[in-house]
Design a protein around this motif. Structure first.
Motif, PDB file in Angstrom:
ATOM      1  N   PHE A  44      40.864  78.593 -61.365  1.00  0.00           N
ATOM      2  CA  PHE A  44      41.236  79.639 -60.416  1.00  0.00           C
ATOM      3  C   PHE A  44      41.755  79.026 -59.118  1.00  0.00           C
ATOM      4  O   PHE A  44      41.342  77.928 -58.726  1.00  0.00           O
ATOM      5  CB  PHE A  44      40.049  80.563 -60.145  1.00  0.00           C
ATOM      6  CG  PHE A  44      39.646  81.369 -61.343  1.00  0.00           C
ATOM      7  CD1 PHE A  44      40.423  82.439 -61.756  1.00  0.00           C
ATOM      8  CD2 PHE A  44      38.503  81.052 -62.071  1.00  0.00           C
ATOM      9  CE1 PHE A  44      40.062  83.189 -62.875  1.00  0.00           C
ATOM     10  CE2 PHE A  44      38.136  81.788 -63.189  1.00  0.00           C
ATOM     11  CZ  PHE A  44      38.921  82.861 -63.593  1.00  0.00           C
ATOM     12  N   GLU A  45      42.649  79.751 -58.450  1.00  0.00           N
ATOM     13  CA  GLU A  45      43.332  79.210 -57.279  1.00  0.00           C
ATOM     14  C   GLU A  45      42.822  79.789 -55.959  1.00  0.00           C
ATOM     15  O   GLU A  45      43.170  79.280 -54.888  1.00  0.00           O
ATOM     16  CB  GLU A  45      44.834  79.462 -57.399  1.00  0.00           C
ATOM     17  CG  GLU A  45      45.456  78.778 -58.614  1.00  0.00           C
ATOM     18  CD  GLU A  45      46.921  79.117 -58.788  1.00  0.00           C
ATOM     19  OE1 GLU A  45      47.421  79.970 -58.015  1.00  0.00           O
ATOM     20  OE2 GLU A  45      47.561  78.541 -59.675  1.00  0.00           O
ATOM     21  N   TRP A  46      42.039  80.848 -56.019  1.00  0.00           N
ATOM     22  CA  TRP A  46      41.470  81.482 -54.832  1.00  0.00           C
ATOM     23  C   TRP A  46      40.051  81.937 -55.174  1.00  0.00           C
ATOM     24  O   TRP A  46      39.712  82.095 -56.352  1.00  0.00           O
ATOM     25  CB  TRP A  46      42.273  82.735 -54.440  1.00  0.00           C
ATOM     26  CG  TRP A  46      43.431  82.524 -53.524  1.00  0.00           C
ATOM     27  CD1 TRP A  46      44.689  82.113 -53.871  1.00  0.00           C
ATOM     28  CD2 TRP A  46      43.455  82.747 -52.110  1.00  0.00           C
ATOM     29  NE1 TRP A  46      45.493  82.075 -52.764  1.00  0.00           N
ATOM     30  CE2 TRP A  46      44.772  82.452 -51.663  1.00  0.00           C
ATOM     31  CE3 TRP A  46      42.513  83.163 -51.176  1.00  0.00           C
ATOM     32  CZ2 TRP A  46      45.152  82.568 -50.333  1.00  0.00           C
ATOM     33  CZ3 TRP A  46      42.897  83.282 -49.842  1.00  0.00           C
ATOM     34  CH2 TRP A  46      44.189  82.982 -49.427  1.00  0.00           C
ATOM     35  N   LEU A  47      39.258  82.204 -54.124  1.00  0.00           N
ATOM     36  CA  LEU A  47      37.958  82.844 -54.278  1.00  0.00           C
ATOM     37  C   LEU A  47      37.886  84.047 -53.353  1.00  0.00           C
ATOM     38  O   LEU A  47      38.395  84.015 -52.220  1.00  0.00           O
ATOM     39  CB  LEU A  47      36.824  81.879 -53.940  1.00  0.00           C
ATOM     40  CG  LEU A  47      36.628  80.671 -54.854  1.00  0.00           C
ATOM     41  CD1 LEU A  47      35.506  79.793 -54.305  1.00  0.00           C
ATOM     42  CD2 LEU A  47      36.321  81.098 -56.281  1.00  0.00           C
ATOM     43  N   HIS A  48      37.215  85.088 -53.825  1.00  0.00           N
ATOM     44  CA  HIS A  48      37.000  86.309 -53.039  1.00  0.00           C
ATOM     45  C   HIS A  48      35.509  86.428 -52.755  1.00  0.00           C
ATOM     46  O   HIS A  48      34.708  86.614 -53.679  1.00  0.00           O
ATOM     47  CB  HIS A  48      37.494  87.521 -53.832  1.00  0.00           C
ATOM     48  CG  HIS A  48      37.184  88.840 -53.204  1.00  0.00           C
ATOM     49  ND1 HIS A  48      37.933  89.376 -52.183  1.00  0.00           N
ATOM     50  CD2 HIS A  48      36.200  89.749 -53.460  1.00  0.00           C
ATOM     51  CE1 HIS A  48      37.434  90.555 -51.841  1.00  0.00           C
ATOM     52  NE2 HIS A  48      36.368  90.794 -52.593  1.00  0.00           N
ATOM     53  N   LEU A  49      35.119  86.291 -51.488  1.00  0.00           N
ATOM     54  CA  LEU A  49      33.712  86.342 -51.104  1.00  0.00           C
ATOM     55  C   LEU A  49      33.425  87.616 -50.314  1.00  0.00           C
ATOM     56  O   LEU A  49      34.229  88.028 -49.473  1.00  0.00           O
ATOM     57  CB  LEU A  49      33.326  85.141 -50.239  1.00  0.00           C
ATOM     58  CG  LEU A  49      33.702  83.739 -50.711  1.00  0.00           C
ATOM     59  CD1 LEU A  49      33.107  82.701 -49.774  1.00  0.00           C
ATOM     60  CD2 LEU A  49      33.253  83.496 -52.129  1.00  0.00           C
ATOM     61  N   VAL A  50      32.264  88.199 -50.575  1.00  0.00           N
ATOM     62  CA  VAL A  50      31.819  89.366 -49.803  1.00  0.00           C
ATOM     63  C   VAL A  50      30.365  89.156 -49.392  1.00  0.00           C
ATOM     64  O   VAL A  50      29.506  88.889 -50.226  1.00  0.00           O
ATOM     65  CB  VAL A  50      31.936  90.676 -50.613  1.00  0.00           C
ATOM     66  CG1 VAL A  50      31.421  91.852 -49.776  1.00  0.00           C
ATOM     67  CG2 VAL A  50      33.369  90.926 -51.043  1.00  0.00           C
TER      68      VAL A  50
END
Length: 246
Positions: A44-50
């Motif tokens: 994967f090329e990005w991460l989405h954090l919340v």
């Protein structure tokens, strides 16, 4: 089209909720940095954090977990949850977050979002979380009177990097992504749209990919990656393929 694996942080652990309900949290990894490294290894090329706790508290809560992820992997990260002022935005960007996501404050104080876009070009996204077409705020605990489209249009000329559109009723429920609503929103905007909520299969990803020309540039995927419903190699291969080859 970019796929963003989601790392939702609650009490320092990596969890998934069902329709935003904090009482329906499934823990998938007690070490978020380890989970980030796994996603990086999968290509994967990005991460989405919340920061889920932060979204309710109105301030960062899971800062240590975010810092551990930033120290562990070199992937660009977008972060939302509890980011409500310029100082917090600046702090996260200085600490290595590539893009901050502003949600509640986009409803409460649109001018702050526009100011942030001027100060940090290309590094501010707006998170629009909707239930029955109406935007929800404060960690989805409160409903507003504004529609998703009306809110998005407020930022058309502000320089927002992306609109992250989540259908709350589908989030974490594995019921399928709301392709129609997402494509309709994207078609009314020049700002890129990232789809979120309910992605459960490769078929969902293919359906979004077919609507890429409306302005959908990415998709966030959580539970279906964790439980194996979506194979990372297959997902990345599909979304990197030309749309006409689907």
């Amino acid at each position: 089209m970019i796929i963003y694996p989601a790392i939702d942080l609650k009490d320092g652990a990596c969890v998934r909720l069902v329709r935003g309900d904090m009482d329906q949290a499934t823990v998938f990894n007690t070490d978020p940095a380890d989970q980030a490294a796994r996603f990086a290894a999968q290509g994967f090329e990005w991460l989405h954090l919340v920061d889920l706790n932060g979204a309710f508290a109105g301030r960062p809560v899971n800062g240590d977990a975010v810092a551990a992820i930033l120290n562990r992997v070199k992937l660009p990260v977008q972060l939302g949850g509890g980011i409500r002022d310029i100082a917090t935005i600046e702090d996260w960007l200085k600490r290595g977050v590539e893009r901050v996501i502003l949600g509640t404050i986009a409803v409460r104080d649109p001018e702050l979002v526009k100011q942030a876009c001027r100060l940090f070009p290309g590094r501010v996204a707006v998170g629009i979380d909707a239930r029955d077409g109406r935007v929800a705020v404060e960690g989805w605990a409160e409903a507003s009177d504004i529609t998703a489209l009306d809110l998005a249009l407020k930022f058309e000329d502000a320089g927002v990097a992306a609109i992250i559109y989540t259908d709350i009723d589908r989030d974490g429920a594995l019921g399928g992504v709301n392709v129609e609503a997402t494509a309709d929103l994207a078609s009314h905007l020049t700002t890129p749209v990232i789809a979120s909520g309910g992605v459960s299969s490769i078929a969902d990803l293919a359906a979004l990919k077919r609507q890429e020309d409306t302005g959908i540039t990415g998709v966030i995927c959580g539970r279906a990656l964790y439980d194996g419903r979506i194979d990372p190699v297959a997902a990345l291969g599909l979304l990197n393929r030309p749309r006409e080859m689907l």
